[in-house]
Design a protein around this motif. Structure first.
Motif, PDB file in Angstrom:
ATOM      1  N   VAL A   1      -1.458   1.604 -11.760  1.00  0.00           N
ATOM      2  CA  VAL A   1      -2.203   1.701 -10.496  1.00  0.00           C
ATOM      3  C   VAL A   1      -3.419   2.600 -10.658  1.00  0.00           C
ATOM      4  O   VAL A   1      -3.332   3.684 -11.247  1.00  0.00           O
ATOM      5  CB  VAL A   1      -1.291   2.265  -9.374  1.00  0.00           C
ATOM      6  CG1 VAL A   1      -2.093   2.568  -8.120  1.00  0.00           C
ATOM      7  CG2 VAL A   1      -0.159   1.302  -9.071  1.00  0.00           C
ATOM      8  N   LEU A   2      -4.536   2.132 -10.109  1.00  0.00           N
ATOM      9  CA  LEU A   2      -5.709   2.983  -9.929  1.00  0.00           C
ATOM     10  C   LEU A   2      -5.671   3.540  -8.508  1.00  0.00           C
ATOM     11  O   LEU A   2      -5.650   2.773  -7.540  1.00  0.00           O
ATOM     12  CB  LEU A   2      -6.995   2.171 -10.123  1.00  0.00           C
ATOM     13  CG  LEU A   2      -7.473   1.924 -11.551  1.00  0.00           C
ATOM     14  CD1 LEU A   2      -8.671   0.977 -11.527  1.00  0.00           C
ATOM     15  CD2 LEU A   2      -7.847   3.231 -12.232  1.00  0.00           C
ATOM     16  N   LEU A   3      -5.648   4.862  -8.364  1.00  0.00           N
ATOM     17  CA  LEU A   3      -5.658   5.453  -7.026  1.00  0.00           C
ATOM     18  C   LEU A   3      -6.997   5.198  -6.340  1.00  0.00           C
ATOM     19  O   LEU A   3      -8.040   5.104  -6.978  1.00  0.00           O
ATOM     20  CB  LEU A   3      -5.402   6.955  -7.106  1.00  0.00           C
ATOM     21  CG  LEU A   3      -3.956   7.412  -7.246  1.00  0.00           C
ATOM     22  CD1 LEU A   3      -3.896   8.938  -7.276  1.00  0.00           C
ATOM     23  CD2 LEU A   3      -3.080   6.872  -6.118  1.00  0.00           C
ATOM     24  N   GLY A   4      -6.935   5.102  -5.012  1.00  0.00           N
ATOM     25  CA  GLY A   4      -8.150   4.930  -4.219  1.00  0.00           C
ATOM     26  C   GLY A   4      -8.242   3.525  -3.655  1.00  0.00           C
ATOM     27  O   GLY A   4      -7.426   2.665  -3.968  1.00  0.00           O
TER      28      GLY A   4
ATOM     29  N   GLY B   1      -4.068   2.750  -3.385  1.00  0.00           N
ATOM     30  CA  GLY B   1      -4.357   2.423  -4.775  1.00  0.00           C
ATOM     31  C   GLY B   1      -4.301   0.919  -4.967  1.00  0.00           C
ATOM     32  O   GLY B   1      -3.960   0.162  -4.048  1.00  0.00           O
ATOM     33  N   THR B   2      -4.615   0.474  -6.182  1.00  0.00           N
ATOM     34  CA  THR B   2      -4.617  -0.949  -6.498  1.00  0.00           C
ATOM     35  C   THR B   2      -3.909  -1.174  -7.828  1.00  0.00           C
ATOM     36  O   THR B   2      -4.225  -0.500  -8.821  1.00  0.00           O
ATOM     37  CB  THR B   2      -6.055  -1.492  -6.584  1.00  0.00           C
ATOM     38  OG1 THR B   2      -6.717  -1.249  -5.338  1.00  0.00           O
ATOM     39  CG2 THR B   2      -6.056  -2.987  -6.860  1.00  0.00           C
ATOM     40  N   VAL B   3      -2.963  -2.099  -7.831  1.00  0.00           N
ATOM     41  CA  VAL B   3      -2.272  -2.466  -9.063  1.00  0.00           C
ATOM     42  C   VAL B   3      -3.247  -3.211  -9.973  1.00  0.00           C
ATOM     43  O   VAL B   3      -4.002  -4.082  -9.521  1.00  0.00           O
ATOM     44  CB  VAL B   3      -1.050  -3.355  -8.751  1.00  0.00           C
ATOM     45  CG1 VAL B   3      -0.372  -3.843 -10.042  1.00  0.00           C
ATOM     46  CG2 VAL B   3      -0.040  -2.598  -7.885  1.00  0.00           C
TER      47      VAL B   3
ATOM     48  N   ARG C   1       8.309   0.804 -10.412  1.00  0.00           N
ATOM     49  CA  ARG C   1       7.815   2.151 -10.712  1.00  0.00           C
ATOM     50  C   ARG C   1       6.312   2.061 -10.984  1.00  0.00           C
ATOM     51  O   ARG C   1       5.870   1.317 -11.861  1.00  0.00           O
ATOM     52  CB  ARG C   1       8.528   2.756 -11.919  1.00  0.00           C
ATOM     53  CG  ARG C   1       8.050   4.180 -12.244  1.00  0.00           C
ATOM     54  CD  ARG C   1       8.861   4.806 -13.343  1.00  0.00           C
ATOM     55  NE  ARG C   1      10.218   5.050 -12.926  1.00  0.00           N
ATOM     56  CZ  ARG C   1      10.630   6.105 -12.203  1.00  0.00           C
ATOM     57  NH1 ARG C   1       9.721   7.001 -11.805  1.00  0.00           N
ATOM     58  NH2 ARG C   1      11.875   6.262 -11.872  1.00  0.00           N
ATOM     59  N   PHE C   2       5.540   2.808 -10.196  1.00  0.00           N
ATOM     60  CA  PHE C   2       4.102   2.837 -10.371  1.00  0.00           C
ATOM     61  C   PHE C   2       3.730   3.994 -11.317  1.00  0.00           C
ATOM     62  O   PHE C   2       4.298   5.084 -11.218  1.00  0.00           O
ATOM     63  CB  PHE C   2       3.392   3.026  -9.043  1.00  0.00           C
ATOM     64  CG  PHE C   2       3.582   1.877  -8.086  1.00  0.00           C
ATOM     65  CD1 PHE C   2       3.113   0.613  -8.397  1.00  0.00           C
ATOM     66  CD2 PHE C   2       4.239   2.047  -6.872  1.00  0.00           C
ATOM     67  CE1 PHE C   2       3.271  -0.460  -7.522  1.00  0.00           C
ATOM     68  CE2 PHE C   2       4.408   1.003  -5.998  1.00  0.00           C
ATOM     69  CZ  PHE C   2       3.925  -0.255  -6.323  1.00  0.00           C
ATOM     70  N   VAL C   3       2.777   3.721 -12.200  1.00  0.00           N
ATOM     71  CA  VAL C   3       2.277   4.763 -13.094  1.00  0.00           C
ATOM     72  C   VAL C   3       0.758   4.809 -12.961  1.00  0.00           C
ATOM     73  O   VAL C   3       0.114   3.783 -12.761  1.00  0.00           O
ATOM     74  CB  VAL C   3       2.687   4.528 -14.558  1.00  0.00           C
ATOM     75  CG1 VAL C   3       4.188   4.601 -14.709  1.00  0.00           C
ATOM     76  CG2 VAL C   3       2.165   3.187 -15.079  1.00  0.00           C
ATOM     77  N   PRO C   4       0.158   6.006 -13.047  1.00  0.00           N
ATOM     78  CA  PRO C   4      -1.297   6.116 -12.878  1.00  0.00           C
ATOM     79  C   PRO C   4      -2.043   5.526 -14.064  1.00  0.00           C
ATOM     80  O   PRO C   4      -1.600   5.609 -15.207  1.00  0.00           O
ATOM     81  CB  PRO C   4      -1.533   7.622 -12.758  1.00  0.00           C
ATOM     82  CG  PRO C   4      -0.354   8.241 -13.423  1.00  0.00           C
ATOM     83  CD  PRO C   4       0.797   7.325 -13.232  1.00  0.00           C
ATOM     84  N   SER C   5      -3.187   4.912 -13.760  1.00  0.00           N
ATOM     85  CA  SER C   5      -4.063   4.364 -14.795  1.00  0.00           C
ATOM     86  C   SER C   5      -5.446   4.949 -14.601  1.00  0.00           C
ATOM     87  O   SER C   5      -5.862   5.258 -13.483  1.00  0.00           O
ATOM     88  CB  SER C   5      -4.122   2.835 -14.687  1.00  0.00           C
ATOM     89  OG  SER C   5      -5.000   2.298 -15.657  1.00  0.00           O
ATOM     90  N   GLN C   6      -6.164   5.088 -15.701  1.00  0.00           N
ATOM     91  CA  GLN C   6      -7.516   5.626 -15.635  1.00  0.00           C
ATOM     92  C   GLN C   6      -8.524   4.501 -15.445  1.00  0.00           C
ATOM     93  O   GLN C   6      -8.326   3.393 -15.950  1.00  0.00           O
ATOM     94  CB  GLN C   6      -7.841   6.392 -16.928  1.00  0.00           C
ATOM     95  CG  GLN C   6      -6.918   7.563 -17.186  1.00  0.00           C
ATOM     96  CD  GLN C   6      -6.940   8.572 -16.053  1.00  0.00           C
ATOM     97  OE1 GLN C   6      -8.006   8.910 -15.540  1.00  0.00           O
ATOM     98  NE2 GLN C   6      -5.771   9.034 -15.660  1.00  0.00           N
ATOM     99  N   PRO C   7      -9.618   4.731 -14.715  1.00  0.00           N
ATOM    100  CA  PRO C   7     -10.651   3.717 -14.526  1.00  0.00           C
ATOM    101  C   PRO C   7     -11.223   3.245 -15.867  1.00  0.00           C
ATOM    102  O   PRO C   7     -11.275   3.998 -16.806  1.00  0.00           O
ATOM    103  CB  PRO C   7     -11.711   4.432 -13.691  1.00  0.00           C
ATOM    104  CG  PRO C   7     -11.049   5.627 -13.113  1.00  0.00           C
ATOM    105  CD  PRO C   7      -9.944   6.003 -14.042  1.00  0.00           C
TER     106      PRO C   7
END
Length: 291
Positions: free
Chosen positions: A180-183, A265-267, A285-291
Motif C-alpha cells: 500500500v502507498l499511503l495517501g 492509501g492505495t493498494v 495484511r497491508f504492508v507499506p510501499s515506497q513511491p
C-alpha cells in the motif's frame, strides 16, 4: 465468427470480461474488466490469444460448457476441479474439446474467481471499446445464462500455443499480503499506520465493486481526526476508502470513479489481483510501499 460453446450452467455469476475500457472517466464510466487481470492474461497466453482478449470470469465455479465445434480452452484463477466428460484436467493447462464434449468447473476450494479463455477470443458486441460487463454501471454484455451461445473470432493468424500447462503458484488460501502507498488523505486519521499493525478480515460484503474489511479484534479501526466533510474526488483502482465506521473498503474492478470518504492509501495495482481472489473470512495484511 463461429459458435464454439454453449453454456449449460453458470454458477453464482459468470460474466464476459476483458481488460476493461480505460479513457472514459470524463463521461462517468469506469474501466471495469477482469477483477483478477493476471489470471485472465495467463489464460489468454496459454491459448495463444492477445492478453486483452475477452474471456469468462465465473464466481466460485459451477460453470459448465458444451463444445459446439472443436475448440481450445484454458482455465486459470481460483483452485477448482476441472473435468471434461468427467475426466479430471490440469489447472492452468491447455484443454482441447471436440463437439459435444463438456467442460465442467467445480466449486473453488481456494480463491474466488475462475477464468476461461477460448482460442480466438470471445466475440460479443463491444461497448465503448470493451467487451467487459460492468456490474456497477450496468453496461457491457449481460451475465451469462444457461442456453447462451458463445462465439469466438477466427484464430488462423494467432500463434499456436507452445505449452501444455503453466507452473503457476496456487491461489493463496491463508493471509494475503498487499502493498500500500499511503495517501492522499492519510492525514485525516489520528494514526493511519493502524492499517499496517494487524491483519484485516474480508467480510461477506465483497463483490466486483470492492471488498469491505472488518477491523482486527479489539482494535479501534481507523479513527478520523475530526468530522470534516470531504468534497467528492476521484477514486482509483485499489483505493482504500474509509467510511465513518473506521473499517476500510478496497475498490476493485467495478468501483465508482468518485467518492466522498477519505482514501487512506492505495493498494499497488500488481496486488489488487490478490484481493480479487480473497474469500470472506480470509485475512489481509497491508504492508507499506515506497513511491
Amino acid at each position: 465468427m463461429r459458435v464454439a460453446l454453449r453454456v449449460l450452467a453458470v454458477g453464482p455469476l459468470s460474466t464476459i470480461q476483458d481488460l476493461g475500457r480505460p479513457g472514459w472517466f470524463s463521461v462517468g464510466v469506469g474501466v471495469s474488466g477482469a477483477a483478477d487481470r493476471r489470471s485472465l492474461k495467463l489464460a489468454n497466453r496459454l491459448v495463444g490469444n492477445d492478453e486483452a482478449a475477452a474471456g469468462i470470469e465465473t464466481l466460485l465455479g459451477g460453470l459448465e460448457l458444451r463444445a459446439e465445434a472443436p475448440v481450445l480452452l484454458a482455465v486459470t484463477g481460483a483452485q477448482a476441479a476441472i473435468t471434461v466428460d468427467g475426466v479430471p484436467q490440469g489447472h492452468s493447462s491447455v484443454i482441447a474439446l471436440q463437439p459435444d464434449q463438456r467442460l465442467r468447473i467445480g466449486m473453488a476450494t481456494a480463491g474466488l474467481r475462475v477464468y476461461v479463455a477460448v482460442r480466438g477470443g470471445i466475440t460479443v458486441e463491444p461497448v465503448l471499446g470493451s467487451r467487459s460487463r460492468d456490474t456497477l454501471a450496468g453496461i457491457g454484455p449481460q451475465p451469462l445464462a444457461a442456453g447462451a451461445e458463445i462465439t469466438v473470432a477466427p484464430a488462423g493468424r494467432l500463434p499456436w500455443p507452445n505449452v501444455e500447462v503453466a507452473p503457476v503458484p496456487a491461489v493463496e488460501s491463508g493471509v494475503v499480503t498487499a502493498r500500500v502507498l499511503l495517501g492522499p488523505r492519510d492525514d485525516w486519521f489520528a494514526d493511519a499506520r493502524v492499517l499496517f499493525r494487524d491483519s484485516w478480515q474480508v467480510t461477506d460484503r465483497a463483490d466486483r465493486v470492492g471488498v469491505r474489511l472488518a477491523r482486527p479484534e479489539g482494535a479501534a479501526g481507523l479513527r478520523r481526526v475530526d468530522d470534516r466533510e470531504l468534497p467528492t474526488e476521484g477514486m482509483p483502482l485499489g483505493a482504500i476508502q474509509v467510511p465513518p465506521s473506521g473499517e476500510p473498503v478496497v475498490f476493485l474492478a467495478d468501483h465508482p470513479i468518485t467518492g466522498g470518504y477519505p482514501v487512506v492509501g492505495t493498494v499497488l495495482a500488481a496486488d489488487v489481483d490478490l484481493l480479487a481472489q480473497a474469500r470472506p473470512g480470509q485475512h489481509i495484511r497491508f504492508v507499506p510501499s515506497q513511491p
